[in-house]
Design a protein around this motif. Structure first.
Motif, PDB file in Angstrom:
ATOM      1  N   GLN A 130      -9.129   1.314  15.681  1.00 44.29           N
ATOM      2  CA  GLN A 130      -8.257   2.256  14.332  1.00 44.29           C
ATOM      3  C   GLN A 130      -8.404   2.497  13.380  1.00 44.29           C
ATOM      4  OE1 GLN A 130      -3.580   0.926  15.257  1.00 44.29           O
ATOM      5  NE2 GLN A 130      -3.142   1.995  13.307  1.00 44.29           N
ATOM      6  N   LEU A 131      -8.605   3.933  12.910  1.00 43.77           N
ATOM      7  CA  LEU A 131      -9.149   3.909  11.836  1.00 43.77           C
ATOM      8  C   LEU A 131      -8.113   4.300  10.531  1.00 43.77           C
ATOM      9  CD1 LEU A 131     -11.954   6.449  12.586  1.00 43.77           C
ATOM     10  CD2 LEU A 131     -12.310   3.937  12.445  1.00 43.77           C
ATOM     11  N   PHE A 132      -7.182   4.547  11.628  1.00 42.73           N
ATOM     12  CA  PHE A 132      -5.768   4.650  10.127  1.00 42.73           C
ATOM     13  C   PHE A 132      -4.527   3.761  10.527  1.00 42.73           C
ATOM     14  CE2 PHE A 132      -8.887   8.320   8.848  1.00 42.73           C
ATOM     15  CZ  PHE A 132      -8.905   8.559   8.046  1.00 42.73           C
ATOM     16  N   ASP A 133      -3.970   3.731   9.712  1.00 42.15           N
ATOM     17  CA  ASP A 133      -2.405   3.174   9.811  1.00 42.15           C
ATOM     18  C   ASP A 133      -1.329   5.425  10.132  1.00 42.15           C
ATOM     19  OD1 ASP A 133      -2.778   0.432  10.540  1.00 42.15           O
ATOM     20  OD2 ASP A 133      -2.428  -0.094   9.236  1.00 42.15           O
ATOM     21  N   ARG A 134      -0.724   5.267  10.486  1.00 40.34           N
ATOM     22  CA  ARG A 134       0.242   6.538  10.268  1.00 40.34           C
ATOM     23  C   ARG A 134       1.526   5.942   9.539  1.00 40.34           C
ATOM     24  NH1 ARG A 134      -3.993   6.443  13.631  1.00 40.34           N
ATOM     25  NH2 ARG A 134      -5.365   8.801  13.488  1.00 40.34           N
ATOM     26  N   ASN A 135       2.315   6.952   9.346  1.00 40.96           N
ATOM     27  CA  ASN A 135       3.503   5.779   8.706  1.00 40.96           C
ATOM     28  C   ASN A 135       3.929   7.751   8.270  1.00 40.96           C
ATOM     29  OD1 ASN A 135       2.741   5.856   5.856  1.00 40.96           O
ATOM     30  ND2 ASN A 135       2.336   3.552   6.388  1.00 40.96           N
ATOM     31  N   ASN A 136       5.274   7.589   7.573  1.00 40.65           N
ATOM     32  CA  ASN A 136       5.558   7.989   6.646  1.00 40.65           C
ATOM     33  C   ASN A 136       5.453   9.040   5.733  1.00 40.65           C
ATOM     34  OD1 ASN A 136       7.928   8.854   9.152  1.00 40.65           O
ATOM     35  ND2 ASN A 136       9.040   7.449   7.762  1.00 40.65           N
ATOM     36  N   HIS A 137       4.567   8.157   5.003  1.00 40.84           N
ATOM     37  CA  HIS A 137       3.597   8.130   3.490  1.00 40.84           C
ATOM     38  C   HIS A 137       2.527   8.867   4.148  1.00 40.84           C
ATOM     39  CE1 HIS A 137       6.943   6.012   1.383  1.00 40.84           C
ATOM     40  NE2 HIS A 137       6.551   4.724   2.233  1.00 40.84           N
ATOM     41  N   GLY A 138       1.841   9.203   5.056  1.00 40.31           N
ATOM     42  CA  GLY A 138       0.845   9.638   5.466  1.00 40.31           C
ATOM     43  C   GLY A 138      -0.594   8.665   5.764  1.00 40.31           C
ATOM     44  N   TYR A 139      -1.736   8.801   5.810  1.00 42.83           N
ATOM     45  CA  TYR A 139      -2.631   8.334   6.473  1.00 42.83           C
ATOM     46  C   TYR A 139      -3.372   7.237   5.700  1.00 42.83           C
ATOM     47  CZ  TYR A 139      -2.666  11.433  10.723  1.00 42.83           C
ATOM     48  OH  TYR A 139      -3.056  11.748  11.814  1.00 42.83           O
ATOM     49  N   LYS A 140      -3.236   6.001   6.172  1.00 41.36           N
ATOM     50  CA  LYS A 140      -4.057   4.652   5.443  1.00 41.36           C
ATOM     51  C   LYS A 140      -4.934   3.902   6.036  1.00 41.36           C
ATOM     52  CE  LYS A 140      -3.281   0.616   2.805  1.00 41.36           C
ATOM     53  NZ  LYS A 140      -1.400  -0.080   1.791  1.00 41.36           N
ATOM     54  N   LEU A 141      -6.524   4.030   5.304  1.00 40.19           N
ATOM     55  CA  LEU A 141      -7.350   3.394   5.965  1.00 40.19           C
ATOM     56  C   LEU A 141      -7.127   2.598   6.801  1.00 40.19           C
ATOM     57  CD1 LEU A 141     -10.383   4.619   3.896  1.00 40.19           C
ATOM     58  CD2 LEU A 141     -10.415   4.848   6.510  1.00 40.19           C
ATOM     59  N   THR A 142      -7.256   1.747   7.409  1.00 39.04           N
ATOM     60  CA  THR A 142      -7.558   0.035   8.287  1.00 39.04           C
ATOM     61  C   THR A 142      -8.235  -0.221   7.911  1.00 39.04           C
ATOM     62  OG1 THR A 142      -8.644   0.700  10.499  1.00 39.04           O
ATOM     63  CG2 THR A 142      -6.235   0.676  10.172  1.00 39.04           C
ATOM     64  N   ALA A 143      -8.925  -1.755   8.175  1.00 38.78           N
ATOM     65  CA  ALA A 143     -10.102  -2.205   7.498  1.00 38.78           C
ATOM     66  C   ALA A 143     -11.409  -1.998   8.708  1.00 38.78           C
ATOM     67  CB  ALA A 143     -10.044  -4.242   7.841  1.00 38.78           C
ATOM     68  N   GLU A 144     -11.202  -1.286   9.283  1.00 43.24           N
ATOM     69  CA  GLU A 144     -12.310  -1.112  10.209  1.00 43.24           C
ATOM     70  C   GLU A 144     -12.394   0.432   9.565  1.00 43.24           C
ATOM     71  OE1 GLU A 144      -9.619  -2.092  12.245  1.00 43.24           O
ATOM     72  OE2 GLU A 144     -10.425  -4.044  12.443  1.00 43.24           O
ATOM     73  N   GLY A 145     -11.432   1.190   9.094  1.00 44.93           N
ATOM     74  CA  GLY A 145     -11.901   2.572   8.813  1.00 44.93           C
ATOM     75  C   GLY A 145     -12.511   2.290   7.258  1.00 44.93           C
ATOM     76  N   TYR A 146     -12.304   1.490   6.773  1.00 47.26           N
ATOM     77  CA  TYR A 146     -12.472   1.197   5.356  1.00 47.26           C
ATOM     78  C   TYR A 146     -14.385   0.596   5.648  1.00 47.26           C
ATOM     79  CZ  TYR A 146      -8.846   0.788   1.263  1.00 47.26           C
ATOM     80  OH  TYR A 146      -7.897   1.685   1.109  1.00 47.26           O
ATOM     81  N   ARG A 147     -14.687   0.254   6.603  1.00 45.24           N
ATOM     82  CA  ARG A 147     -16.034  -0.026   7.289  1.00 45.24           C
ATOM     83  C   ARG A 147     -16.542   0.876   7.452  1.00 45.24           C
ATOM     84  NH1 ARG A 147     -13.755  -5.860   8.648  1.00 45.24           N
ATOM     85  NH2 ARG A 147     -13.664  -4.696  10.590  1.00 45.24           N
ATOM     86  N   LEU A 148     -16.467   1.626   7.912  1.00 42.79           N
ATOM     87  CA  LEU A 148     -17.161   3.127   8.387  1.00 42.79           C
ATOM     88  C   LEU A 148     -16.972   4.077   7.690  1.00 42.79           C
ATOM     89  CD1 LEU A 148     -17.904   4.374  10.750  1.00 42.79           C
ATOM     90  CD2 LEU A 148     -15.855   5.921  11.721  1.00 42.79           C
ATOM     91  N   VAL A 149     -16.636   4.289   6.104  1.00 44.89           N
ATOM     92  CA  VAL A 149     -16.981   5.371   5.331  1.00 44.89           C
ATOM     93  C   VAL A 149     -17.801   4.517   4.599  1.00 44.89           C
ATOM     94  CG1 VAL A 149     -16.330   5.492   3.119  1.00 44.89           C
ATOM     95  CG2 VAL A 149     -13.495   5.157   4.235  1.00 44.89           C
ATOM     96  N   GLU A 150     -18.344   3.677   4.509  1.00 49.65           N
ATOM     97  CA  GLU A 150     -19.810   3.458   3.973  1.00 49.65           C
ATOM     98  C   GLU A 150     -20.445   4.105   4.734  1.00 49.65           C
ATOM     99  OE1 GLU A 150     -22.461  -0.207   2.539  1.00 49.65           O
ATOM    100  OE2 GLU A 150     -20.228  -0.480   2.887  1.00 49.65           O
ATOM    101  N   TYR A 151     -21.274   3.967   6.092  1.00 54.52           N
ATOM    102  CA  TYR A 151     -22.026   4.011   6.652  1.00 54.52           C
ATOM    103  C   TYR A 151     -21.525   5.719   6.813  1.00 54.52           C
ATOM    104  CZ  TYR A 151     -22.077  -0.350   8.716  1.00 54.52           C
ATOM    105  OH  TYR A 151     -22.943  -2.075   9.066  1.00 54.52           O
ATOM    106  N   ALA A 152     -20.272   6.539   6.722  1.00 53.91           N
ATOM    107  CA  ALA A 152     -20.346   7.957   6.861  1.00 53.91           C
ATOM    108  C   ALA A 152     -20.916   8.321   6.066  1.00 53.91           C
ATOM    109  CB  ALA A 152     -18.619   8.210   7.105  1.00 53.91           C
ATOM    110  N   GLU A 153     -20.738   7.953   4.487  1.00 50.04           N
ATOM    111  CA  GLU A 153     -20.473   8.621   2.781  1.00 50.04           C
ATOM    112  C   GLU A 153     -22.582   8.403   3.300  1.00 50.04           C
ATOM    113  OE1 GLU A 153     -18.814   5.997   0.538  1.00 50.04           O
ATOM    114  OE2 GLU A 153     -17.305   7.407   0.124  1.00 50.04           O
ATOM    115  N   LYS A 154     -22.823   7.446   3.397  1.00 47.55           N
ATOM    116  CA  LYS A 154     -24.791   7.320   3.534  1.00 47.55           C
ATOM    117  C   LYS A 154     -24.993   8.520   4.713  1.00 47.55           C
ATOM    118  CE  LYS A 154     -25.449   2.393   2.971  1.00 47.55           C
ATOM    119  NZ  LYS A 154     -25.939   0.736   3.979  1.00 47.55           N
ATOM    120  N   ILE A 155     -24.377   8.595   6.114  1.00 52.73           N
ATOM    121  CA  ILE A 155     -24.762   9.488   6.846  1.00 52.73           C
ATOM    122  C   ILE A 155     -25.080  11.371   5.629  1.00 52.73           C
ATOM    123  CG2 ILE A 155     -24.014  10.993   8.519  1.00 52.73           C
ATOM    124  CD1 ILE A 155     -23.024   8.318  10.018  1.00 52.73           C
TER     125      ILE A 155
END
Length: 305
Positions: A47-72
């Protein structure tokens, strides 16, 4: 994970204000963004995002993926420029962040000349009364008053600059004379709002005149400059800003002279992208030409042609 387009959507959703904003920037329907992200999470098995009424918030796994995705992302963009022959014909968008006064009064005129030189490059200028966050991709290059102490950045000193104490001629004619720093306690000042100041480098008023009353405070140095021009208080301003006005004159020049530094910063993976590199080099060249102006030793700025 094999689909770059899913990574692109993932990155835009992490950088936008929400699902609708990301969809608008991507040019697709927001329901498509939501559906693609659910499918993407199934593909990566997390799960990459926690979804609620305020929108999408990155999970810990999502934050880890951001680093790799930005390099790509950076690798793909760099390869596209090289393989597409962009080095021979510079094109694309570069976003430049800077402090508000420097961005507005020094960089903006210079960037106009850069765009004339490079008609296929679009420069987005962000002059802000705060730090520009490169890690969140708010900009490709930033000019900062603090050198980053961590992060994967390329950093170079752009220039020192000087601040002096200024007042309008009208103010000086109507108020008690200022012959020494000790006289400043009798005068009103213009300055920053203490609890909203974004850098310790801006807390110079308390060193110069700690007992003086601040009649007007603002997070904006441009607002401070405008207030000083109106003739109701003193202000410590960068020379490059105060020298824009015929109304302001420096006071106690031998006693009040503050030196600060501008740093040029870019993410390591972005620094050598052709259009970013072109703007980086241009900024260093035009600021070197105007070093005396930034130090308060020349009355006017020069432009590269």
């Amino acid at each position: 994970m094999q689909d770059w387009d899913n990574l692109r959507i993932f990155l835009e959703l992490t950088r936008s204000q929400g699902l609708v904003d990301a969809a608008r920037k991507l040019g697709i329907d927001h329901s498509t963004v939501s559906r693609r992200m659910k499918r993407f999470e199934q593909q990566v098995g997390s799960q990459l995002f926690d979804r609620n009424n305020h929108g999408y918030k990155l999970t810990a796994e999502g934050y880890r993926l951001v680093e790799y995705a930005e390099k790509i992302e950076s690798t793909i963009y760099a390869a596209a420029e090289q393989l597409g022959g962009q080095n021979s014909k510079l094109s694309g968008q570069v976003r430049l962040g800077a402090t508000e006064g420097f961005g507005t009064f020094v960089l903006a005129p210079q960037i106009a000349h850069f765009c004339a030189r490079n008609p296929h490059i679009t420069v987005d200028m962000l002059p802000m009364p705060r730090f520009v966050n490169l890690s969140k991709h708010e900009a490709d290059i930033s000019v900062s008053i603090e050198r980053p102490l961590s992060g994967n950045y390329v950093v170079t000193k752009l220039s020192d600059y000087v601040l002096k104490l200024y007042a309008s001629g009208d103010y000086l004619a109507r108020h008690a004379p200022i012959n020494d720093v000790s006289d400043l306690a009798q005068h009103n000042f213009i300055g920053y709002i203490d609890d909203l100041v974004f850098s310790e480098e801006l807390r110079y008023k308390d060193t110069v005149a700690p007992d003086a009353f601040r009649a007007f405070r603002s997070t904006s140095v441009v607002a401070q400059y405008t207030a000083a021009c109106s003739g109701h208080a003193l202000a410590i301003l960068p020379c490059f800003l105060a020298q824009q006005s015929d109304k302001l004159v420096p006071i106690l020049q031998s006693q009040v002279s503050i030196t600060r530094t501008f740093w040029l910063v870019a993410a390591s993976e972005q620094r050598h992208v052709a259009r970013v590199s072109a703007l980086w080099s241009y900024l260093r060249e035009c600021i070197e030409l105007n070093r005396a102006f930034l130090m308060g030793q020349a009355p006017h700025m020069q432009s590269l042609r």
